[in-house]
Write a protein that holds these residues in place. Structure first.
Motif, PDB file in Angstrom:
ATOM      1  N   GLY A 344      -3.548  -6.581   6.834  1.00  0.00           N
ATOM      2  CA  GLY A 344      -2.694  -5.546   7.400  1.00  0.00           C
ATOM      3  C   GLY A 344      -3.407  -4.261   7.738  1.00  0.00           C
ATOM      4  O   GLY A 344      -2.949  -3.483   8.591  1.00  0.00           O
ATOM      5  N   PRO A 441       4.873  -2.099   4.108  1.00  0.00           N
ATOM      6  CA  PRO A 441       4.969  -3.547   4.269  1.00  0.00           C
ATOM      7  C   PRO A 441       3.973  -4.250   3.345  1.00  0.00           C
ATOM      8  O   PRO A 441       3.155  -3.597   2.685  1.00  0.00           O
ATOM      9  N   ASP A 444      -0.704  -8.001   3.838  1.00  0.00           N
ATOM     10  CA  ASP A 444      -1.188  -8.978   4.814  1.00  0.00           C
ATOM     11  C   ASP A 444      -0.342  -8.996   6.087  1.00  0.00           C
ATOM     12  O   ASP A 444      -0.292 -10.003   6.790  1.00  0.00           O
ATOM     13  N   ALA A 445       0.321  -7.870   6.408  1.00  0.00           N
ATOM     14  CA  ALA A 445       1.204  -7.796   7.572  1.00  0.00           C
ATOM     15  C   ALA A 445       0.662  -6.790   8.583  1.00  0.00           C
ATOM     16  O   ALA A 445       1.048  -5.614   8.571  1.00  0.00           O
ATOM     17  N   GLY A 448       3.294  -4.930  10.593  1.00  0.00           N
ATOM     18  CA  GLY A 448       4.058  -3.989   9.773  1.00  0.00           C
ATOM     19  C   GLY A 448       3.314  -2.688   9.557  1.00  0.00           C
ATOM     20  O   GLY A 448       3.882  -1.598   9.678  1.00  0.00           O
TER      21      GLY A 448
END
Length: 520
Positions: A344, A441, A444-445, A448
């Protein structure tokens, strides 16, 4: 000489302390009758007597008595079970001293599985071993068995209370400790645990308990550490630092005190002491500084120019947005830098030509294989680079919202907007200013985090509690305010309205937002 006569003579020698003669006779009997229960048992007892701290002799003695215990009719000789229990307890203690806690627990579990009569100290060691191994239900059962026999047992009460506290049952833990006898050498640790459990909800009672320990002349490093935590919870960071220093003067390798001392120093701006002590986080059980088999960059005087260095951000979410600013310092020393980050966060690192982190390679944790000459955790870079001047840290903005910026999930409201944390108490904003709630978020987004960064860039200002959103806002150079509680982590100064980390942010100290609007 008949077998009975030989055994009788061996026992007489054994009882008189003539161990060589007794051992010779036991050995002769077993050569003729390998499973003779009395010879097995008594030869095992003699071997344990002569073992001292010799692990191989302890193993041999336990093995002989174990064989005796397995023989038909052994149950009619209660001493066999009792001596096997003592032998296994001695073997467990030897393994524990040798740094083999798992094997120590194995010996005690064997004794318990055989239904042997464990003495209180051995059962306590079994319960402690189970607790350390995470078998909390089984550990609690053994603690309670001890207390059923001896309700006043301070070690059992203290250990069970510690276990309950770890499981979030502080009230039940305190019930076990509220009727302790006055502090003395045997009860000081239990009183200190009681004080630690009282720090959050009853600080005055915690102080009274710690004062009683000191008055009894029993203050050790753990006591001063607890005083430090009490001062820290009250917002007295200077007092906490002094207490942690006293703990370290008594026990220099007290890892918890060393780490808390590091945090207090950093909150007070004592960067040299703080960052030097921060490396002690690796002294905690179950932690390691190694990321694979790559050698560590261990010393500031170690020349790594021209080498490839892997920098990784550990598991603390705040580490990367807080200290990514230091990556160019390594690059400018001629180091080939690759930083490993969660998926992310990769889009938020400006590594293109002419950007703040230009020349830094980015690897995605869990996806990319990294080859490097050395490695270093991100939070140890200040110590490696000897960055002790607070004025030298800000080199931002050093993170960015990705370009092209993804569309926000919802259009920002018209007019002046302030980004706030959507899952905490809201600040009071002036009339006409609209709150834009944000939530972090998962790490791993990528989309987001791109949305969050874009929202922070789009907002006119931020009003956030300490945490990952405040770090990201500061790294983006956004203006606004941050609410700093008394027990904030080490990245937030203990006093004053300014932080050298993020010049665009103003600090408000307290547990609640002020009644007046936080910004004009």
């Amino acid at each position: 000489m008949s077998l009975a006569q030989a055994l009788s003579a061996a026992v007489a020698h054994h009882g008189a302390g003539r161990l060589d003669e007794a051992e010779a006779l036991y050995t002769a009997i077993l050569a003729q009758v390998p499973n003779q229960v009395d010879a097995l048992h008594l030869r095992g007892v003699l071997t344990l007597q002569r073992a001292g701290g010799d692990a191989s002799r302890l193993e041999a003695g336990v093995g002989l008595i174990r064989r005796a215990h397995a023989q038909p009719g052994a149950a009619t000789v209660p001493d066999i079970a009792a001596n096997l229990a003592r032998g296994l307890a001695a073997l467990a203690d030897n393994r524990q001293r040798a740094g083999q806690p798992d094997r120590a627990l194995e010996a005690l579990l064997e004794a318990d599985a055989l239904g042997l009569p464990l003495e209180a100290a051995a059962r306590l060691a079994l319960a402690d071993g189970l607790a350390s191994a995470g078998a909390v239900v089984e550990a609690e059962s053994h603690y309670r068995r001890l207390l059923a026999v001896d309700p006043a047992s301070v070690p059992a009460r203290a250990s069970l209370a510690r276990l309950l506290a770890r499981r979030g049952k502080a009230g039940a833990a305190l019930e076990l400790l509220d009727t302790l006898p006055p502090a003395d050498t045997a009860t000081a640790a239990a009183h200190r645990l009681r004080a630690e459990l009282l720090i959050t909800d009853a600080p005055q009672r915690a102080a009274a308990v710690l004062a009683a320990i000191e008055a009894a002349g029993l203050a050790d490093a753990d006591t001063h550490h607890a005083w430090g935590r009490l001062s820290q919870a009250a917002g007295d960071i200077a007092g906490a630092r002094a207490r942690y220093a006293r703990a370290l003067a008594l026990t220099p390798r007290h890892a918890a005190a060393r780490l808390d001392h590091a945090a207090a120093c950093l909150r007070l701006g004592a960067w040299r002491d703080g960052f030097s002590d921060l490396a002690w986080r690796w002294m905690r059980p179950g932690t390691t500084r190694r990321h694979g088999a790559i050698p560590l960059w261990e010393r500031a005087d170690q020349d790594i120019a021209g080498r490839r260095l892997l920098v990784w951000d550990e598991v603390e979410a705040e580490a990367l947005p807080h200290l990514a600013r230091l990556l160019p310092r390594l690059r400018d020393r001629g180091v080939d830098v690759v930083v490993e980050v969660p998926p992310g966060w990769a889009p938020l690192l400006p590594t293109g030509p002419g950007q703040p982190l230009a020349g830094i390679d980015v690897a995605i944790r869990g996806r990319d294989t990294v080859h490097a000459d050395f490695q270093v955790p991100l939070q140890e870079i200040p110590e490696r680079l000897a960055l002790w001047d607070p004025a030298g840290f800000w080199t931002g903005p050093y993170l960015h919202a990705p370009t092209p910026t993804p569309a926000l999930p919802a259009s920002p409201p018209p007019g002046r907007t302030v980004a706030v944390a959507g899952d905490t108490a809201q600040p009071i904003l002036p009339r006409g200013v609209v709150a834009m709630p944000l939530r972090p978020p998962p790490p791993d987004a990528p989309e987001g985090w791109a949305h969050v960064a874009a929202a922070l860039k789009a907002a006119d200002a931020v009003a956030l509690p300490v945490g990952i959103l405040a770090h990201l806002a500061g790294a983006l150079g956004r203006p606004g305010v941050v609410l700093v509680p008394p027990d904030a982590d080490w990245r937030w100064p203990a006093t004053g309205e300014a932080t050298p980390w993020y010049p665009s942010l103003r600090l408000i100290h307290g547990t609640d937002w002020p009644q007046a609007p936080v910004m004009a």
